[in-house]
Design a protein around this motif. Structure first.
Motif, PDB file in Angstrom:
ATOM      1  N   ILE A  68       0.856  -1.182   0.000  1.00 11.29           N
ATOM      2  CA  ILE A  68       0.000   0.000   0.000  1.00 11.29           C
ATOM      3  C   ILE A  68       0.895   1.236   0.000  1.00 11.29           C
ATOM      4  CG2 ILE A  68      -1.900   1.190   1.135  1.00 11.29           C
ATOM      5  CD1 ILE A  68      -0.996  -2.304   2.280  1.00 11.29           C
ATOM      6  N   THR A  69       0.782   2.049  -1.037  1.00 15.28           N
ATOM      7  CA  THR A  69       1.604   3.254  -1.157  1.00 15.28           C
ATOM      8  C   THR A  69       0.736   4.485  -0.971  1.00 15.28           C
ATOM      9  OG1 THR A  69       3.082   2.132  -2.722  1.00 15.28           O
ATOM     10  CG2 THR A  69       3.183   4.540  -2.644  1.00 15.28           C
ATOM     11  N   PHE A  70       1.146   5.355  -0.076  1.00 18.61           N
ATOM     12  CA  PHE A  70       0.470   6.638   0.151  1.00 18.61           C
ATOM     13  C   PHE A  70       1.337   7.754  -0.440  1.00 18.61           C
ATOM     14  CE2 PHE A  70      -1.081   3.910   3.554  1.00 18.61           C
ATOM     15  CZ  PHE A  70      -2.452   4.123   3.481  1.00 18.61           C
ATOM     16  N   THR A  71       0.693   8.677  -1.124  1.00 19.15           N
ATOM     17  CA  THR A  71       1.404   9.784  -1.743  1.00 19.15           C
ATOM     18  C   THR A  71       0.832  11.111  -1.250  1.00 19.15           C
ATOM     19  OG1 THR A  71       1.808   8.468  -3.729  1.00 19.15           O
ATOM     20  CG2 THR A  71       2.092  10.860  -3.919  1.00 19.15           C
ATOM     21  N   GLY A  72       1.718  11.954  -0.706  1.00 14.39           N
ATOM     22  CA  GLY A  72       1.305  13.268  -0.225  1.00 14.39           C
ATOM     23  C   GLY A  72       2.123  14.359  -0.874  1.00 14.39           C
ATOM     24  N   ARG A  73       2.613  15.313  -0.068  1.00 12.88           N
ATOM     25  CA  ARG A  73       3.409  16.414  -0.618  1.00 12.88           C
ATOM     26  C   ARG A  73       4.441  16.845   0.414  1.00 12.88           C
ATOM     27  NH1 ARG A  73      -0.532  19.877  -2.159  1.00 12.88           N
ATOM     28  NH2 ARG A  73      -0.413  21.278  -0.338  1.00 12.88           N
ATOM     29  N   GLU A  74       5.680  17.024  -0.037  1.00  9.12           N
ATOM     30  CA  GLU A  74       6.744  17.461   0.859  1.00  9.12           C
ATOM     31  C   GLU A  74       6.540  18.922   1.277  1.00  9.12           C
ATOM     32  OE1 GLU A  74       7.402  16.298  -2.216  1.00  9.12           O
ATOM     33  OE2 GLU A  74       8.938  14.735  -2.171  1.00  9.12           O
ATOM     34  N   ALA A  75       7.066  19.224   2.439  1.00  8.64           N
ATOM     35  CA  ALA A  75       7.149  20.615   2.918  1.00  8.64           C
ATOM     36  C   ALA A  75       8.113  20.626   4.099  1.00  8.64           C
ATOM     37  CB  ALA A  75       5.778  21.157   3.331  1.00  8.64           C
ATOM     38  N   HIS A  76       8.618  21.808   4.445  1.00 10.09           N
ATOM     39  CA  HIS A  76       9.482  21.918   5.610  1.00 10.09           C
ATOM     40  C   HIS A  76       8.634  21.665   6.849  1.00 10.09           C
ATOM     41  CE1 HIS A  76      12.291  23.404   8.581  1.00 10.09           C
ATOM     42  NE2 HIS A  76      13.226  23.556   7.635  1.00 10.09           N
ATOM     43  N   ALA A  77       9.072  20.741   7.680  1.00  8.64           N
ATOM     44  CA  ALA A  77       8.259  20.314   8.818  1.00  8.64           C
ATOM     45  C   ALA A  77       8.105  21.386   9.879  1.00  8.64           C
ATOM     46  CB  ALA A  77       8.861  19.057   9.438  1.00  8.64           C
TER      47      ALA A  77
END
Length: 395
Positions: free
Chosen positions: A177-186
């Motif tokens: 199961i692959t989840f895809t989101g979006r990078e950002a500075h934490a």
């Protein structure tokens, strides 16, 4: 139909034939164990088995069913075709902690014992090398590609801490199961991110809560195989690898549907997307042939072993195996041959160490002998011979 029992097929003669090959079979087992290889990568192991069988008169075909590490070794040309299945893939990091080196050597030993009497019994002996049992479903692919089309019976033994003749297993779905989101500075800009690792967390919580409502025999377990690259980067990708299991294929379908709802919940809650991918073909549950089970029980008991009672055999299924798919189509057995594992169980490093002990070596001999004797009894019993041949005709 030939009459009488060929003298070379007496129980004592079969035991003598296996015993005569003892040192070679043990050396083969230990050699495979010493160089563990993963699913579909068992090139050295397959080569060792092929060389061994060719050197003893078997006609061997390699790379069958478009699988580079599968093979088919044949002796005789009788109408009753019997397959002895060899496995030889290992586990990541812990090697032969499932004892597939013992499976391979036992299949070869049974084949050696049967080869000299194949013509007298009217059988064709096939030692079939089946890769990728741990992951990949080699037997499923070989079944679909016609390798077993004319096989009347398929037999193998698997090592374990105890002797279990009528061993059962669970149906299995192997998924990623692959989840895809979006990078950002934490820290500086977290509101611009969509955290794929959080999606995993939500899905895992859903699966954990689901466990209370699972039907008997249903199981789910997995790992997080990817979850980010650095603490200060919101993960844009995360992955879980999961096994879903159940007593039957129908129950497995129900479990898969419920688990997929948990995966979807993880994506929905975190603003991510997700994809469910099948890693290996689905494994069906074992359906051991009752007559072959009864005969193997008699033969292994005659060798001085004490299998667990019949009423306990189904109480704890032995994980999952692609041999289940074979037994759904062809009469077959997948008994467990016991060895002294010092209290360890399969898939533990301690079991890998136990798979090359004196007890493990004896398991090879006993497994091969009991398999060969079971085949002989099937070949000499007119009713069972007819039943097995009719099964091939129907298929």
């Amino acid at each position: 139909m030939r009459s009488g029992t060929p003298s070379a097929s007496s129980p004592a003669s079969v035991s003598d034939a296996v015993l005569a090959a003892r040192s070679d079979l043990v050396a083969l087992s230990h050699s495979i164990h010493a160089e563990p290889e993963l699913a579909f990568e068992e090139h050295r192991s397959a080569a060792k088995l092929v060389e061994f069988l060719r050197g003893r008169g078997f006609d061997v075909r390699m790379q069958i069913a478009d699988l580079p590490t599968a093979f088919d070794a044949r002796f005789g040309d009788g109408e009753l075709v019997v397959a002895l299945l060899a496995e030889y893939d290992a586990l990541p990091e812990i090697g032969h902690a499932c004892g597939h080196n013992i499976i391979a050597a036992s299949a070869v030993g049974a084949g050696l014992a049967l080869a000299p009497i194949a013509d007298a019994l009217g059988i064709t002996v096939r030692v079939i090398g089946t890769p990728a049992e741990e992951s990949g479903g080699g037997k499923v692919l070989m079944l679909e590609r016609g390798v077993f089309d004319n096989v009347a019976a398929a037999l193998m033994v698997h090592p374990g801490p105890f002797d279990i003749v009528g061993a059962t297993s669970l149906a299995l779905a192997d998924i990623a199961i692959t989840f895809t989101g979006r990078e950002a500075h934490a820290s500086a800009a977290p509101e611009f991110g969509r955290n794929a690792a959080d999606a995993v967390t939500v899905a895992q919580v859903g699966l954990a809560l689901l466990r209370q409502q699972l039907a008997p025999g249903q199981q789910l377990h997995g790992i997080v195989s990817a979850g980010g690259t650095a603490p200060n980067i919101i993960p844009a990708r995360a992955e879980m690898l999961y096994y879903l299991r159940a007593h039957t294929a129908a129950s497995l379908d129900e479990l898969v549907a419920r688990a997929e709802a948990c995966f979807a919940a993880g994506a929905l809650a975190t603003g991510c997307t997700h994809e469910v991918r099948t890693v290996s073909p689905a494994y069906a549950e074992l359906r051991p042939d009752p007559w072959l089970v009864d005969v193997f029980r008699e033969e292994v008991t005659d060798l001085g072993r004490t299998p667990v009672p019949v009423d306990l055999e189904a109480s704890r299924p032995l994980g999952s195996t692609d041999m289940g798919n074979v037994t759904q189509v062809i009469p077959g057995i997948h008994p467990v041959i016991g060895l002294d594992s010092g209290g360890s169980v399969i898939h533990q490093p301690e079991f890998a160490a136990a798979a090359v002990t004196e007890s493990a070596d004896q398991a090879i001999l006993d497994g091969a002998t009991a398999l060969a004797r079971t085949v002989i009894r099937a070949g000499l019993d007119p009713d069972q011979r007819a039943r097995l041949l009719e099964g091939v005709e129907r298929r």
